[in-house]
Design a protein around this motif. Structure first.
Motif, PDB file in Angstrom:
ATOM      1  N   VAL A  18       0.859  -1.182   0.000  1.00  0.00           N
ATOM      2  CA  VAL A  18       0.000   0.000   0.000  1.00  0.00           C
ATOM      3  C   VAL A  18       0.895   1.233   0.000  1.00  0.00           C
ATOM      4  N   LEU A  19       0.696   2.089  -0.969  1.00  0.00           N
ATOM      5  CA  LEU A  19       1.530   3.272  -1.149  1.00  0.00           C
ATOM      6  C   LEU A  19       0.710   4.506  -0.774  1.00  0.00           C
ATOM      7  N   ILE A  20       1.170   5.231   0.246  1.00  0.00           N
ATOM      8  CA  ILE A  20       0.526   6.481   0.657  1.00  0.00           C
ATOM      9  C   ILE A  20       1.258   7.607  -0.058  1.00  0.00           C
ATOM     10  N   HIS A  21       0.562   8.316  -0.927  1.00  0.00           N
ATOM     11  CA  HIS A  21       1.222   9.291  -1.787  1.00  0.00           C
ATOM     12  C   HIS A  21       1.212  10.686  -1.160  1.00  0.00           C
ATOM     13  N   ALA A  22       2.360  11.354  -1.220  1.00  0.00           N
ATOM     14  CA  ALA A  22       2.436  12.771  -0.876  1.00  0.00           C
ATOM     15  C   ALA A  22       2.097  13.552  -2.150  1.00  0.00           C
ATOM     16  N   PHE A  72      -3.660  11.427 -10.189  1.00  0.00           N
ATOM     17  CA  PHE A  72      -2.609  10.737 -10.943  1.00  0.00           C
ATOM     18  C   PHE A  72      -1.241  11.319 -10.591  1.00  0.00           C
ATOM     19  N   GLY A  73      -1.147  12.641 -10.548  1.00  0.00           N
ATOM     20  CA  GLY A  73       0.133  13.289 -10.256  1.00  0.00           C
ATOM     21  C   GLY A  73       0.684  12.901  -8.906  1.00  0.00           C
ATOM     22  N   LYS A  74      -0.202  12.702  -7.918  1.00  0.00           N
ATOM     23  CA  LYS A  74       0.247  12.272  -6.590  1.00  0.00           C
ATOM     24  C   LYS A  74       0.986  10.942  -6.671  1.00  0.00           C
ATOM     25  N   THR A  75       0.546  10.069  -7.590  1.00  0.00           N
ATOM     26  CA  THR A  75       1.069   8.700  -7.629  1.00  0.00           C
ATOM     27  C   THR A  75       2.417   8.586  -8.324  1.00  0.00           C
ATOM     28  N   VAL A  76       2.791   9.590  -9.122  1.00  0.00           N
ATOM     29  CA  VAL A  76       3.966   9.445  -9.984  1.00  0.00           C
ATOM     30  C   VAL A  76       5.249   9.158  -9.215  1.00  0.00           C
ATOM     31  N   PRO A  77       5.580   9.888  -8.134  1.00  0.00           N
ATOM     32  CA  PRO A  77       6.851   9.606  -7.455  1.00  0.00           C
ATOM     33  C   PRO A  77       6.960   8.191  -6.917  1.00  0.00           C
ATOM     34  N   THR A 105      -6.143  13.729  -1.721  1.00  0.00           N
ATOM     35  CA  THR A 105      -5.031  12.843  -1.405  1.00  0.00           C
ATOM     36  C   THR A 105      -5.193  11.571  -2.223  1.00  0.00           C
ATOM     37  N   ALA A 106      -4.144  10.767  -2.280  1.00  0.00           N
ATOM     38  CA  ALA A 106      -4.197   9.547  -3.086  1.00  0.00           C
ATOM     39  C   ALA A 106      -3.453   8.420  -2.391  1.00  0.00           C
ATOM     40  N   GLN A 107      -3.959   7.221  -2.621  1.00  0.00           N
ATOM     41  CA  GLN A 107      -3.359   6.002  -2.092  1.00  0.00           C
ATOM     42  C   GLN A 107      -3.487   4.912  -3.149  1.00  0.00           C
ATOM     43  N   SER A 108      -2.464   4.082  -3.280  1.00  0.00           N
ATOM     44  CA  SER A 108      -2.491   2.992  -4.261  1.00  0.00           C
ATOM     45  C   SER A 108      -2.138   1.670  -3.602  1.00  0.00           C
ATOM     46  N   GLU A 109      -2.714   0.604  -4.139  1.00  0.00           N
ATOM     47  CA  GLU A 109      -2.350  -0.752  -3.740  1.00  0.00           C
ATOM     48  C   GLU A 109      -1.782  -1.475  -4.943  1.00  0.00           C
ATOM     49  N   VAL A 110      -0.647  -2.143  -4.761  1.00  0.00           N
ATOM     50  CA  VAL A 110      -0.056  -2.943  -5.830  1.00  0.00           C
ATOM     51  C   VAL A 110      -0.874  -4.222  -5.958  1.00  0.00           C
ATOM     52  N   ILE A 111      -1.436  -4.449  -7.151  1.00  0.00           N
ATOM     53  CA  ILE A 111      -2.312  -5.615  -7.342  1.00  0.00           C
ATOM     54  C   ILE A 111      -1.757  -6.602  -8.366  1.00  0.00           C
ATOM     55  N   GLY A 112      -0.582  -6.298  -8.947  1.00  0.00           N
ATOM     56  CA  GLY A 112      -0.007  -7.226  -9.907  1.00  0.00           C
ATOM     57  C   GLY A 112       1.416  -6.851 -10.275  1.00  0.00           C
ATOM     58  N   VAL A 113       2.243  -7.846 -10.582  1.00  0.00           N
ATOM     59  CA  VAL A 113       3.610  -7.624 -11.076  1.00  0.00           C
ATOM     60  C   VAL A 113       3.948  -8.724 -12.078  1.00  0.00           C
ATOM     61  N   THR A 121      13.053  -4.805 -17.392  1.00  0.00           N
ATOM     62  CA  THR A 121      11.857  -4.055 -17.015  1.00  0.00           C
ATOM     63  C   THR A 121      10.777  -5.027 -16.548  1.00  0.00           C
ATOM     64  N   GLY A 122       9.733  -4.461 -15.996  1.00  0.00           N
ATOM     65  CA  GLY A 122       8.586  -5.266 -15.613  1.00  0.00           C
ATOM     66  C   GLY A 122       7.349  -4.396 -15.576  1.00  0.00           C
ATOM     67  N   VAL A 123       6.196  -5.056 -15.506  1.00  0.00           N
ATOM     68  CA  VAL A 123       4.919  -4.345 -15.471  1.00  0.00           C
ATOM     69  C   VAL A 123       4.376  -4.407 -14.052  1.00  0.00           C
ATOM     70  N   VAL A 124       3.916  -3.254 -13.574  1.00  0.00           N
ATOM     71  CA  VAL A 124       3.330  -3.135 -12.243  1.00  0.00           C
ATOM     72  C   VAL A 124       1.889  -2.630 -12.390  1.00  0.00           C
ATOM     73  N   TRP A 125       0.936  -3.303 -11.738  1.00  0.00           N
ATOM     74  CA  TRP A 125      -0.468  -2.886 -11.727  1.00  0.00           C
ATOM     75  C   TRP A 125      -0.785  -2.277 -10.369  1.00  0.00           C
ATOM     76  N   VAL A 126      -1.439  -1.128 -10.351  1.00  0.00           N
ATOM     77  CA  VAL A 126      -1.853  -0.515  -9.090  1.00  0.00           C
ATOM     78  C   VAL A 126      -3.308  -0.075  -9.187  1.00  0.00           C
ATOM     79  N   ARG A 127      -3.991  -0.166  -8.047  1.00  0.00           N
ATOM     80  CA  ARG A 127      -5.334   0.387  -7.924  1.00  0.00           C
ATOM     81  C   ARG A 127      -5.231   1.634  -7.054  1.00  0.00           C
ATOM     82  N   THR A 128      -5.607   2.773  -7.637  1.00  0.00           N
ATOM     83  CA  THR A 128      -5.456   4.065  -6.968  1.00  0.00           C
ATOM     84  C   THR A 128      -6.815   4.610  -6.564  1.00  0.00           C
ATOM     85  N   THR A 129      -6.872   5.178  -5.368  1.00  0.00           N
ATOM     86  CA  THR A 129      -8.079   5.848  -4.878  1.00  0.00           C
ATOM     87  C   THR A 129      -7.721   7.265  -4.476  1.00  0.00           C
ATOM     88  N   GLY A 130      -8.491   8.226  -4.978  1.00  0.00           N
ATOM     89  CA  GLY A 130      -8.353   9.611  -4.560  1.00  0.00           C
ATOM     90  C   GLY A 130      -9.463   9.959  -3.593  1.00  0.00           C
TER      91      GLY A 130
END
Length: 343
Positions: A18-22, A72-77, A105-113, A121-130
């Motif tokens: 779970v990623l808490i975005h600044a 979306f911008g919150k999640t980029v870093p 504010t925004a928070q994402s959960e990693v749901i796939g790799v 490289t690899g593919v990362v799936w996230v579900r983001t909630t604002g």
């Protein structure tokens, strides 16, 4: 270097993280004014408090894509600072209007790799909630990105690809509380076309075009506090160009679609999306749409229209893929979304 953020690399993601975005962002009329300066955005519901009030809302909300870009911008870093490409979207829903003065504010959960076969490289799936300042969810979506590995010797994680729905069902779309198109003013909205005037399979050429400028794209991307290197740093791409933020293309195409879809007032669902080819400064964006479906809602006079929005560099001739099944090189964006429209 110990105090600076180099961003996450592919090997740093694990399913369940779970990623808490600044950083929290209060949005207001300034964002609306800049958005309307950057894009030819003129849907009436987002332009006029008086028009919005005749539609049952207390005032004009901020444009749906302002909410999207800000979250979306919150999640980029945390998600895409070291991304090679943003690959797609699914299961997107706008859950509540964003009003001037709201803090997002925004928070994402990693749901796939899934590591790619090249091992780099690899593919990362996230579900983001604002969410807004009250903790209410205003937006949710899934996206997946291709991310560089920082350590090429890092072992590949177990592949986990999420099972995502291809289309948000119409009954799961959220209509803002109080919204009604029972007294809708078509003259002020700009066109007379209502939901019943559109046929499934109909294609609409939106006629106009806008040439992308380097400075405007970077201003827009900074507006959303999107820090992805490929949008600003010419050394981040092998060809020495700055990649135009995909959201800039989405907003430009959505704004251009006003000509022919002026009454597709509110975007409420994001079914799928692909940034088919890179957009660079100097490209002229044009757009066309295809009607994919129509549905009723429980709100008075309010229907839902499902649209494919395609942005191109060059003429909008309704060509999407070549004989090989791949996107044609002039196609920039293929977006599948739901919008609310008077019936």
């Amino acid at each position: 270097m110990g105090k600076t953020n180099q961003g996450r690399f592919f090997e740093d993601y694990k399913v369940g993280d779970v990623l808490i975005h600044a950083v929290p962002r209060t949005v207001g009329q300034g964002e609306r004014a800049l958005y309307h300066a950057l894009y030819p955005a003129r849907h009436a519901l987002y332009s006029s408090d008086a028009f919005a009030q005749t539609c049952g809302l207390p005032a004009a909300p901020l444009d749906d894509l302002i909410a999207f870009h800000t979250v979306f911008g919150k999640t980029v870093p945390d998600v895409s600072l070291n991304a090679v490409a943003n690959l797609g979207y699914a299961e997107g829903r706008w859950l509540a209007p964003v009003w001037p003065g709201d803090t997002l504010t925004a928070q994402s959960e990693v749901i796939g790799v899934k590591q790619n076969s090249n091992g780099k490289t690899g593919v990362v799936w996230v579900r983001t909630t604002g969410r807004n300042q009250n903790g209410d969810a205003v937006l949710e979506y899934v996206r997946w990105v291709m991310v560089r590995k920082g350590n090429l010797d890092a072992p590949a994680p177990d592949t986990s690809v999420p099972d995502l729905t291809k289309v948000v069902s119409a009954e799961n779309l959220v209509v803002p509380q109080g919204l009604t198109f029972a007294n809708y003013d078509f003259a002020l909205a700009g066109e007379a076309h209502r939901l019943r005037d559109y046929d499934i399979g109909e294609q609409i050429n939106h006629v106009d075009g806008v040439t992308v400028e380097e400075a405007e794209h970077m201003m827009a991307t900074r507006l959303w506090q999107n820090t992805a290197k490929v949008h600003f740093d010419t050394s981040a791409r092998p060809d020495g160009t700055r990649l135009i933020y995909g959201g800039h293309v989405i907003s430009m195409a959505r704004a251009l679609s006003f000509n022919g879809l002026a009454n597709a007032q509110m975007v409420v669902g994001l079914n799928a999306g692909a940034h088919a080819n890179p957009c660079l400064a100097g490209d002229t964006i044009r757009a066309w749409s295809e009607v994919l479906d129509k549905a009723d809602t429980s709100a008075p006079g309010v229907g839902a229209i499902r649209l494919r929005l395609v942005a191109t560099k060059g003429e909008a001739d309704f060509s999407l893929r070549g004989d090989d099944g791949k996107y044609r090189p002039e196609v920039l964006l293929d977006l599948d979304y739901w919008a609310l429209m008077p019936v």
